[in-house]
Design a protein around this motif. Sequence first.
Motif, mmCIF file in Angstrom:
data_model
loop_
_atom_site.group_PDB
_atom_site.id
_atom_site.type_symbol
_atom_site.label_atom_id
_atom_site.label_comp_id
_atom_site.label_asym_id
_atom_site.label_seq_id
_atom_site.Cartn_x
_atom_site.Cartn_y
_atom_site.Cartn_z
ATOM 1 N N SER A 240 1.436 1.181 -61.055
ATOM 2 C CA SER A 240 2.102 0.656 -59.835
ATOM 3 C C SER A 240 0.809 0.415 -59.091
ATOM 4 C CB SER A 240 3.004 1.629 -59.224
ATOM 5 O OG SER A 240 2.460 2.859 -58.854
ATOM 6 N N ASN A 241 1.286 0.376 -57.357
ATOM 7 C CA ASN A 241 0.412 0.166 -56.605
ATOM 8 C C ASN A 241 -0.013 1.779 -56.278
ATOM 9 O OD1 ASN A 241 2.679 0.978 -55.150
ATOM 10 N ND2 ASN A 241 2.718 -0.774 -53.694
ATOM 11 N N GLY A 242 0.566 2.410 -56.827
ATOM 12 C CA GLY A 242 -0.058 3.893 -56.326
ATOM 13 C C GLY A 242 1.150 4.526 -55.614
ATOM 14 N N LYS A 243 1.563 4.012 -54.703
ATOM 15 C CA LYS A 243 2.591 4.309 -53.750
ATOM 16 C C LYS A 243 3.914 4.527 -54.266
ATOM 17 C CE LYS A 243 -0.338 1.890 -50.954
ATOM 18 N NZ LYS A 243 -1.589 0.930 -51.591
ATOM 19 N N LEU A 244 4.335 3.675 -55.253
ATOM 20 C CA LEU A 244 5.538 3.596 -55.991
ATOM 21 C C LEU A 244 5.850 4.592 -57.144
ATOM 22 C CD1 LEU A 244 6.509 -0.049 -55.241
ATOM 23 C CD2 LEU A 244 7.652 1.776 -54.319
ATOM 24 N N GLN A 245 4.447 5.132 -57.680
ATOM 25 C CA GLN A 245 4.600 5.937 -59.055
ATOM 26 C C GLN A 245 5.415 6.881 -59.244
ATOM 27 O OE1 GLN A 245 2.328 4.393 -60.823
ATOM 28 N NE2 GLN A 245 2.192 5.806 -62.760
ATOM 29 N N SER A 246 5.586 7.719 -58.038
ATOM 30 C CA SER A 246 6.583 8.725 -58.214
ATOM 31 C C SER A 246 7.990 8.134 -58.264
ATOM 32 C CB SER A 246 6.334 9.641 -57.028
ATOM 33 O OG SER A 246 5.112 10.381 -57.092
ATOM 34 N N SER A 247 8.386 7.138 -57.350
ATOM 35 C CA SER A 247 9.632 6.768 -57.435
ATOM 36 C C SER A 247 10.180 5.837 -58.789
ATOM 37 C CB SER A 247 9.723 5.575 -56.355
ATOM 38 O OG SER A 247 9.532 6.097 -55.074
ATOM 39 N N ILE A 248 9.228 5.327 -59.613
ATOM 40 C CA ILE A 248 9.360 4.505 -60.699
ATOM 41 C C ILE A 248 9.689 5.979 -61.684
ATOM 42 C CG2 ILE A 248 8.291 3.334 -62.556
ATOM 43 C CD1 ILE A 248 7.171 1.755 -60.506
ATOM 44 N N ILE A 249 8.871 6.692 -61.868
ATOM 45 C CA ILE A 249 8.956 7.780 -62.833
ATOM 46 C C ILE A 249 10.187 8.535 -62.503
ATOM 47 C CG2 ILE A 249 7.860 10.226 -63.668
ATOM 48 C CD1 ILE A 249 5.079 8.667 -62.770
ATOM 49 N N ASN A 250 10.622 8.914 -61.546
ATOM 50 C CA ASN A 250 11.780 9.593 -61.179
ATOM 51 C C ASN A 250 13.067 8.925 -61.771
ATOM 52 O OD1 ASN A 250 10.480 11.673 -59.788
ATOM 53 N ND2 ASN A 250 10.850 10.905 -57.700
ATOM 54 N N VAL A 251 13.107 7.701 -61.440
ATOM 55 C CA VAL A 251 14.279 6.669 -62.077
ATOM 56 C C VAL A 251 14.304 6.731 -63.677
ATOM 57 C CG1 VAL A 251 14.973 4.447 -62.040
ATOM 58 C CG2 VAL A 251 14.393 5.261 -59.970
ATOM 59 N N LEU A 252 12.992 6.566 -64.091
ATOM 60 C CA LEU A 252 12.889 6.670 -65.599
ATOM 61 C C LEU A 252 13.449 8.073 -66.098
ATOM 62 C CD1 LEU A 252 9.820 4.851 -66.054
ATOM 63 C CD2 LEU A 252 11.903 3.804 -66.490
#
Length: 256
Positions: A240-252
Amino acid sequence: MNFKETALEAAIAGGNILKKQFGNIESIQAKAAHDIVSSADYASEKEIRRIIESAYPEHNVVGEETGDNNKVSEYSWIIDPLDGTSNFVTGNPYFSVSIALAFKNDVILGIVYNPILDEVYFAEKGKGSFLNDKRIFVSDERDLKNALLGSAYSPLEEKIKSGLKDVEKLSLKSRKVVINFSPALDLCNIARGRIHGLFDNGTRPEDHAAGSLILTEAGGRVQNYNSDSWDIKKIGIIASNGKLQSSIINVLKSDD
C-alpha cells in the motif's frame, strides 16, 4: 556498464520483443490448470539473460521461465520477462518486464518496464523511485473507503478460493478492487499514486522483487501474506501507500 545501465538495456530489449509479439503470438502453453506461458515469455527471458550474463557472468540469475543458473554469488538477478502473460495473450496491454538485483537477499535495484506506454519505473535502494527519470511518490490517501486497490491470486485452486474471498472482503470496504494480474505494474502504480494498495496471495519473487523496491522507495510499504514482515523469497504480497496498510490487513484478517 554499471548495474543500472545493464538492467535498463535488458528491460528494454525484453520489452521490444514483447511489442513485436503483442497481437502476433507464436505459441501458448499451459504451465498448470490455471496458468499459461507464451513464446514471448521465453524469447524475452532469453534476451534479458543474455545481456545480464554477458555483463556479469559471475552473478546468479533467476528467471521465471528458465530457472536458476546456479552460480555461487552474493548477487542475484531476478527476472520476470513478461509479468501479465494472461493480459498479453488476450490483447490487454497491461503487462511489463520486471528485473531486480538482490545482494544477499536484499533488493538493491529494481526496474519495471511497460513497453506499450514506454514507461520505465526504476529504483535503487536509498535513492528514491523514478518514472522516466521523474521522481514519484505514493498518494496521501488515508481512508480505505476512498481507496482503489489492485488484486490477483495464485493459480492453485485452494488459493483461488481464498483469494476471491479476500477480494469480496475488500470490495465491500474500499471504493473498488481491480483484478489486473500484473503485480509488478500494480506496485508501480501504487508508487506513482494512481492506486492505493495491492493484495495478492500468489506473487513469487520474480513478480514482486523489483516492484517492491520501487514502491518502498516511493514511500510505500510491503509485507508478505499472513506475515508482518517482508521476505522477497516468500509467496504473496500485501502492499500500500503505507497509510492504508493497517486498514487493509485488518479487513483481510476479519471473519466478515
